[in-house]
Design a protein around this motif. Structure first.
Motif, mmCIF file in Angstrom:
data_model
loop_
_atom_site.group_PDB
_atom_site.id
_atom_site.type_symbol
_atom_site.label_atom_id
_atom_site.label_comp_id
_atom_site.label_asym_id
_atom_site.label_seq_id
_atom_site.Cartn_x
_atom_site.Cartn_y
_atom_site.Cartn_z
ATOM 1 N N LYS A 140 0.832 -1.205 0.000
ATOM 2 C CA LYS A 140 0.000 0.000 0.000
ATOM 3 C C LYS A 140 0.865 1.252 0.000
ATOM 4 C CE LYS A 140 -3.190 -2.512 2.988
ATOM 5 N NZ LYS A 140 -4.196 -2.950 2.010
ATOM 6 N N SER A 141 0.340 2.306 -0.610
ATOM 7 C CA SER A 141 0.937 3.630 -0.426
ATOM 8 C C SER A 141 0.357 4.189 0.883
ATOM 9 C CB SER A 141 0.606 4.517 -1.615
ATOM 10 O OG SER A 141 -0.776 4.808 -1.625
ATOM 11 N N GLY A 142 0.386 5.484 1.082
ATOM 12 C CA GLY A 142 -0.276 6.055 2.251
ATOM 13 C C GLY A 142 0.654 6.736 3.225
ATOM 14 N N TYR A 143 1.950 6.779 2.898
ATOM 15 C CA TYR A 143 2.873 7.555 3.716
ATOM 16 C C TYR A 143 3.418 8.749 2.930
ATOM 17 C CZ TYR A 143 2.943 3.773 7.174
ATOM 18 O OH TYR A 143 2.607 2.842 8.124
ATOM 19 N N VAL A 168 3.896 -8.463 -7.245
ATOM 20 C CA VAL A 168 3.530 -7.329 -6.391
ATOM 21 C C VAL A 168 2.187 -6.786 -6.856
ATOM 22 C CG1 VAL A 168 4.108 -4.942 -5.789
ATOM 23 C CG2 VAL A 168 5.914 -6.671 -5.838
ATOM 24 N N THR A 169 1.253 -6.600 -5.936
ATOM 25 C CA THR A 169 0.044 -5.848 -6.275
ATOM 26 C C THR A 169 0.053 -4.566 -5.455
ATOM 27 O OG1 THR A 169 -1.555 -6.609 -4.624
ATOM 28 C CG2 THR A 169 -1.159 -8.090 -6.468
ATOM 29 N N THR A 170 -0.401 -3.492 -6.064
ATOM 30 C CA THR A 170 -0.303 -2.183 -5.395
ATOM 31 C C THR A 170 -1.685 -1.650 -5.016
ATOM 32 O OG1 THR A 170 -0.365 -1.087 -7.530
ATOM 33 C CG2 THR A 170 1.812 -1.518 -6.596
ATOM 34 N N THR A 171 -1.743 -1.004 -3.881
ATOM 35 C CA THR A 171 -2.988 -0.422 -3.388
ATOM 36 C C THR A 171 -2.746 1.035 -2.992
ATOM 37 O OG1 THR A 171 -3.695 -2.580 -2.545
ATOM 38 C CG2 THR A 171 -4.822 -0.658 -1.667
ATOM 39 N N PHE A 172 -3.598 1.915 -3.491
ATOM 40 C CA PHE A 172 -3.504 3.341 -3.166
ATOM 41 C C PHE A 172 -4.245 3.614 -1.856
ATOM 42 C CE2 PHE A 172 -5.570 7.647 -3.926
ATOM 43 C CZ PHE A 172 -4.481 8.373 -3.472
ATOM 44 N N LEU A 173 -3.499 4.071 -0.860
ATOM 45 C CA LEU A 173 -4.068 4.375 0.455
ATOM 46 C C LEU A 173 -3.891 5.869 0.769
ATOM 47 C CD1 LEU A 173 -5.317 3.410 3.191
ATOM 48 C CD2 LEU A 173 -3.054 2.578 3.849
ATOM 49 N N GLY A 174 -4.307 6.701 -0.198
ATOM 50 C CA GLY A 174 -4.202 8.150 0.024
ATOM 51 C C GLY A 174 -4.974 8.572 1.271
ATOM 52 N N ALA A 175 -6.108 7.928 1.527
ATOM 53 C CA ALA A 175 -6.924 8.251 2.708
ATOM 54 C C ALA A 175 -6.435 7.444 3.917
ATOM 55 C CB ALA A 175 -8.388 7.968 2.418
ATOM 56 N N HIS A 176 -5.178 7.599 4.241
ATOM 57 C CA HIS A 176 -4.580 6.903 5.391
ATOM 58 C C HIS A 176 -4.560 7.829 6.597
ATOM 59 C CE1 HIS A 176 -0.876 4.363 6.895
ATOM 60 N NE2 HIS A 176 -1.988 4.005 7.486
ATOM 61 N N ALA A 177 -4.139 9.075 6.363
ATOM 62 C CA ALA A 177 -4.076 10.076 7.440
ATOM 63 C C ALA A 177 -4.181 11.445 6.791
ATOM 64 C CB ALA A 177 -2.754 9.956 8.190
ATOM 65 N N LEU A 178 -4.466 12.455 7.598
ATOM 66 C CA LEU A 178 -4.559 13.817 7.075
ATOM 67 C C LEU A 178 -3.159 14.432 7.067
ATOM 68 C CD1 LEU A 178 -6.699 15.856 6.113
ATOM 69 C CD2 LEU A 178 -6.671 16.795 8.445
ATOM 70 N N PRO A 179 -2.683 14.893 5.894
ATOM 71 C CA PRO A 179 -1.333 15.476 5.878
ATOM 72 C C PRO A 179 -1.307 16.801 6.636
ATOM 73 C CG PRO A 179 -2.392 15.740 3.741
ATOM 74 C CD PRO A 179 -3.320 14.901 4.575
ATOM 75 N N PRO A 180 -0.167 17.171 7.221
ATOM 76 C CA PRO A 180 -0.072 18.373 8.047
ATOM 77 C C PRO A 180 -0.510 19.635 7.310
ATOM 78 C CG PRO A 180 2.043 17.170 8.008
ATOM 79 C CD PRO A 180 1.117 16.445 7.111
ATOM 80 N N GLU A 181 -0.197 19.724 5.998
ATOM 81 C CA GLU A 181 -0.513 20.947 5.251
ATOM 82 C C GLU A 181 -2.000 21.092 4.953
ATOM 83 O OE1 GLU A 181 1.375 18.461 4.243
ATOM 84 O OE2 GLU A 181 0.711 17.740 2.282
ATOM 85 N N ALA A 182 -2.810 20.088 5.288
ATOM 86 C CA ALA A 182 -4.253 20.167 5.000
ATOM 87 C C ALA A 182 -4.984 21.069 5.995
ATOM 88 C CB ALA A 182 -4.872 18.775 5.009
ATOM 89 N N GLY A 183 -4.293 21.520 7.019
ATOM 90 C CA GLY A 183 -4.890 22.462 7.975
ATOM 91 C C GLY A 183 -6.121 21.902 8.669
ATOM 92 N N GLY A 184 -6.165 20.617 8.848
ATOM 93 C CA GLY A 184 -7.278 20.016 9.588
ATOM 94 C C GLY A 184 -8.529 19.773 8.758
#
Ligand code: DI6
Ligand code: FE
Length: 402
Positions: A140-143, A168-184
């Motif tokens: 997975k991505s996500g970091y 290898v199979t790949t999974t997109f985990l963009g919705a893993h955590a809120l990045p700091p620059e997203a301002g909450g």
């Protein structure tokens, strides 16, 4: 027919569904041609006229399908040994996450790493999995949590399959955590995941499936649903980190979208288990995270059995909650911590893991037509794969017939 290789005098755990249990063949043989299995079954049913370039006497050793790790975060920068120390001194996972540690500290280290650095550190972990007979790994991505870094992670993951003989199979985990620059602003970030990141990564051919972390400390069921809707519109498979720390009914949400799997599931209830069974969504259990977090709430294994929900096991290899690179130990934990049977554990890292990746047509059992991915073991009975702790009985690992 002219074959590439035949393995004979072997005991097979075929995991073939129609045979029941482990699908055992006591005096078995496997024949491979062009990387695929053309025969797996009793030796006396192998056509006598078939010739092979190479014949391998297995001397009674056991052969299982190559092991499949269907849930990992194998590619990341840095490590979290310091956080582990803090947890031992009493801090909880949620406290560390809220204080900007946890996932976000790995995001910083991953953003700072080059693609070749990500590949080099992941290879060390991958080699541990491979040494125990693993032939397929989901990553997975996500970091990254921005397009550039998520793409770099996924490219690194894809590159691993050229550096080693492994699927290898790949999974997109963009919705893993809120990045700091997203301002909450979680909703604005989810928009970005759906409208910018997802389409761009699909365009580059980097994604086989889409995952999200549906949890109080991550994203709500509503936000998760928006990611899934966007993924479905692009024809992608879906997976979910569901009900790990609380019951947000992630299992039902995943089932509603006909997800391939919902993973973790400690807080899933009976209804969730039933919805998953009806949708054909596999329950991926992750005892490494359960163990590291010293969780006490057990996933509802009895309900999964009762409803016929399929169960897989995976390492969840990640720097925060499961720094685990052993599928053998994962099986042992599945048995010891979750009370899975030997048959359930072995199926969980072969057939059911293949199902959780949507790849059952190609792998997960010893049956004609599938890739010839094998693990050959120096054991007297399959229970040894689950029973031993910290011992590796792998004799040989075969990937696509070699
Ligand atoms: N659940 C987990 O256990 C990991 N991610 C997730 O969604 C933890 C990831 C980390 O702490 O780095
Ligand atoms: Fe995970």
């Amino acid at each position: 027919m002219r074959l590439d290789r035949i393995w004979y005098r072997a005991r097979l755990a075929t995991l073939a569904e129609h045979m029941g249990g482990l699908g055992i063949v006591e005096d078995g043989a496997i024949a491979a041609k062009d990387g695929r299995i053309v025969f797996a079954g009793p030796s006396d049913r192998l056509p006598a006229s078939w010739e092979a370039m190479e014949k391998i006497d297995c001397d009674g050793r056991w052969i299982t399908p190559g092991l499949i790790d269907c849930h990992t975060h194998l590619v990341f920068g840095g490590d979290r040994a310091r956080e582990f120390e803090l947890r031992l001194n009493g801090a909880s996972y949620e406290e560390i996450a809220r204080a900007g540690g946890g996932i976000i500290s790995t995001v910083k280290a991953t953003r700072a790493a080059t693609e070749s650095e990500l590949i080099a550190s992941a290879l060390r972990r991958l080699d541990h999995l491979i040494a125990e007979g693993c032939t397929t790994v989901e990553i997975k991505s996500g970091y990254g949590l921005d397009l550039e870094t998520e793409a770099r992670m996924l490219r690194a993951a894809r590159q691993l399959s050229t550096a080693r003989p492994v699927n290898v199979t790949t999974t997109f985990l963009g919705a893993h955590a809120l990045p700091p620059e997203a301002g909450g602003d979680k909703d604005a970030y989810i928009d970005k995941v759906c409208r910018e990141m997802l389409p761009a990564l699909v365009q580059e051919g980097l994604i086989d499936a889409v995952d999200a972390f549906c949890e109080g400390i991550a994203f709500s069921p509503d936000q998760t649903g928006r990611v899934f809707k966007a993924a479905k519109e692009l024809g992608l498979n879906i997976k979910l980190h569901a009900d790990q720390l609380s019951n947000l009914h992630g299992a039902e949400l995943a089932a509603g979208f006909k997800a391939l799997s919902a993973d973790h599931l400690e807080y899933t209830d009976d209804q969730g288990a039933k919805a998953m069974a009806q949708a054909g969504t596999v329950a991926v259990l992750l005892p490494g995270a359960f163990y590291m977090l010293r969780e006490t709430k057990l996933p509802p294994v009895e309900a999964f059995r009762h409803h016929g929900t399929r169960m897989a096991l995976a390492t969840d290899c990640n720097p925060g909650t499961s720094p685990l690179t052993s599928l053998l130990l994962t099986m042992n934990m599945g048995a010891t911590l979750f009370r899975l049977t030997v048959e359930e554990c072995v199926a969980a890292v072969t057939r059911e893991a293949a199902r959780a990746l949507g790849r059952l047509d190609d792998m997960g059992t010893l049956e004609a037509g599938k890739w010839c991915d094998l693990a050959i073991w120096d054991i007297e009975r399959p229970a040894e794969l689950v029973y031993r702790i910290g011992f590796n009985p792998l004799h040989a690992r075969i990937w696509r017939g070699h």
